[in-house]
Write a protein that holds these residues in place. Sequence first.
Motif, PDB file in Angstrom:
ATOM      1  N   THR A 212       0.841  -1.204   0.000  1.00  0.00           N
ATOM      2  CA  THR A 212       0.000   0.000   0.000  1.00  0.00           C
ATOM      3  C   THR A 212       0.868   1.244   0.000  1.00  0.00           C
ATOM      4  N   GLY A 213       0.290   2.376  -0.422  1.00  0.00           N
ATOM      5  CA  GLY A 213       1.007   3.644  -0.403  1.00  0.00           C
ATOM      6  C   GLY A 213       1.964   3.807  -1.570  1.00  0.00           C
ATOM      7  N   LYS A 214       3.003   4.572  -1.356  1.00  0.00           N
ATOM      8  CA  LYS A 214       3.997   4.861  -2.383  1.00  0.00           C
ATOM      9  C   LYS A 214       5.350   5.045  -1.702  1.00  0.00           C
ATOM     10  N   VAL A 215       6.420   4.502  -2.296  1.00  0.00           N
ATOM     11  CA  VAL A 215       7.745   4.646  -1.698  1.00  0.00           C
ATOM     12  C   VAL A 215       8.759   5.085  -2.752  1.00  0.00           C
ATOM     13  N   LEU A 216       9.778   5.768  -2.266  1.00  0.00           N
ATOM     14  CA  LEU A 216      10.951   6.084  -3.083  1.00  0.00           C
ATOM     15  C   LEU A 216      12.043   5.103  -2.690  1.00  0.00           C
ATOM     16  N   PHE A 217      12.463   4.291  -3.654  1.00  0.00           N
ATOM     17  CA  PHE A 217      13.468   3.241  -3.440  1.00  0.00           C
ATOM     18  C   PHE A 217      14.723   3.671  -4.182  1.00  0.00           C
ATOM     19  N   TYR A 218      15.804   3.954  -3.442  1.00  0.00           N
ATOM     20  CA  TYR A 218      16.985   4.496  -4.104  1.00  0.00           C
ATOM     21  C   TYR A 218      18.283   4.046  -3.439  1.00  0.00           C
ATOM     22  N   SER A 219      19.367   4.203  -4.193  1.00  0.00           N
ATOM     23  CA  SER A 219      20.697   3.860  -3.687  1.00  0.00           C
ATOM     24  C   SER A 219      21.522   5.131  -3.568  1.00  0.00           C
ATOM     25  N   VAL A 220      22.508   5.095  -2.656  1.00  0.00           N
ATOM     26  CA  VAL A 220      23.351   6.267  -2.429  1.00  0.00           C
ATOM     27  C   VAL A 220      24.817   5.870  -2.424  1.00  0.00           C
ATOM     28  N   ASP A 221      25.651   6.851  -2.699  1.00  0.00           N
ATOM     29  CA  ASP A 221      27.093   6.693  -2.532  1.00  0.00           C
ATOM     30  C   ASP A 221      27.399   6.828  -1.041  1.00  0.00           C
ATOM     31  N   LYS A 222      28.057   5.828  -0.457  1.00  0.00           N
ATOM     32  CA  LYS A 222      28.268   5.835   0.993  1.00  0.00           C
ATOM     33  C   LYS A 222      29.168   6.968   1.452  1.00  0.00           C
ATOM     34  N   GLU A 223      30.029   7.435   0.584  1.00  0.00           N
ATOM     35  CA  GLU A 223      30.942   8.510   0.958  1.00  0.00           C
ATOM     36  C   GLU A 223      30.256   9.876   0.904  1.00  0.00           C
ATOM     37  N   SER A 224      29.622  10.180  -0.235  1.00  0.00           N
ATOM     38  CA  SER A 224      29.031  11.504  -0.427  1.00  0.00           C
ATOM     39  C   SER A 224      27.540  11.557  -0.081  1.00  0.00           C
ATOM     40  N   ASN A 225      26.912  10.371   0.019  1.00  0.00           N
ATOM     41  CA  ASN A 225      25.468  10.247   0.259  1.00  0.00           C
ATOM     42  C   ASN A 225      24.634  10.756  -0.921  1.00  0.00           C
ATOM     43  N   ASN A 226      25.268  10.933  -2.080  1.00  0.00           N
ATOM     44  CA  ASN A 226      24.545  11.352  -3.282  1.00  0.00           C
ATOM     45  C   ASN A 226      23.722  10.185  -3.827  1.00  0.00           C
ATOM     46  N   ILE A 227      22.539  10.489  -4.385  1.00  0.00           N
ATOM     47  CA  ILE A 227      21.679   9.452  -4.950  1.00  0.00           C
ATOM     48  C   ILE A 227      22.281   8.935  -6.252  1.00  0.00           C
ATOM     49  N   LEU A 228      22.395   7.615  -6.393  1.00  0.00           N
ATOM     50  CA  LEU A 228      22.961   6.998  -7.582  1.00  0.00           C
ATOM     51  C   LEU A 228      21.883   6.509  -8.544  1.00  0.00           C
ATOM     52  N   ASP A 229      20.840   5.915  -8.014  1.00  0.00           N
ATOM     53  CA  ASP A 229      19.758   5.398  -8.849  1.00  0.00           C
ATOM     54  C   ASP A 229      18.491   5.373  -7.996  1.00  0.00           C
ATOM     55  N   GLN A 230      17.319   5.486  -8.627  1.00  0.00           N
ATOM     56  CA  GLN A 230      16.089   5.525  -7.850  1.00  0.00           C
ATOM     57  C   GLN A 230      14.893   5.139  -8.690  1.00  0.00           C
ATOM     58  N   VAL A 231      13.859   4.606  -8.023  1.00  0.00           N
ATOM     59  CA  VAL A 231      12.575   4.337  -8.662  1.00  0.00           C
ATOM     60  C   VAL A 231      11.476   4.669  -7.656  1.00  0.00           C
TER      61      VAL A 231
END
Length: 334
Positions: A212-231
């Motif tokens: 149920t609901g809606k989620v943002l599923f994403y990966s980050v760079d562990k060093e910079s915490n920048n988003i790498l990919d997302q759906v």
Amino acid sequence: MYKELDIKLLVSYLSGNSTENEVRDVEAWINLSNDNRTLFNEFKQIWEVSASNNSIESVDLDARWDDLKSRLNFGGDVKVSKRSTVETFFIVSSGIAAFIALVISLWVVIPTPNKVNDVIITESSFSTGSSYILPDGSKSFLNVGSEIIYPNHFSSDIRRVEFTGEAYFDIAHDPNHPFLIESGNVRVKVLGTSFNLTNNPDSDEITIFLETGKVLFYSVDKESNNILDQVILLPGEKGVYNKVDGSISKFNFSSNNYLAWKTGTLNFVNAPLEDVISTIENTFQIDVKSKFSLENFHLTARYQNETSESILQSLKVIYGFDYVVDGNNVTIKK
């Protein structure tokens, strides 16, 4: 009869900080006798109850362990001598024919200064899973061997937890305070929803099934915490993060077999036998190999609260093959 066990090994085991050898030693001790198992279950219950308790007093670690062993069937109050709060803690409650005494070592539960308010819950290898209420009212049901780390109180704008293993989450709706699950370098961000999340150390994938609901599923760079990919996932969609290449994909799903570890129900309708075997592997944490191709076989069946052994027996009767079990490994043969 009790066989002695260093209490620090037990505390490390419950908090998920044991080495593989220590895990084997503790579980061998638990399985040595019914007395040992009873003692462990009592201590585990104390451990879990204490996780959400805020009125904590200090106590001598080894003394409480000895007292626990001698008083498992004794009713009454427990007197405690105070010591430095940096060492150990306990909570006491009394009732008819029972008492609860707890000892927790800070160096185990709180590994670093910035996690003073964290609570760690770990499911043991022989548990059937447990349900927990988080500080905001969200619910989590943990599968065996899983761990969730969260603060006693969500004080920031983000309700943040750390997680590994497998769990079903039912997140309380709060549009002003998003709920964020950190699992490795993958993040799940929600406002209020229910889903099943899996991140097992021996798997190359992290998966999420959204109910149920809606989620943002994403990966980050562990060093910079920048988003790498997302759906963005909607109900009926499954997100998969590949730990090898870092990619994220999403798929539609219609079966609820991914929840069999929680519900006990497996339902197959003209399902390819290869998919059935894969589901059995994921549900029961076993490895199944076949010495011949299964691609031309299909199965329609429903299993309720069955063991892997009973399901394999039914497949043996239906398809006429044999199989050999070696620990967690199963080999199918003609």
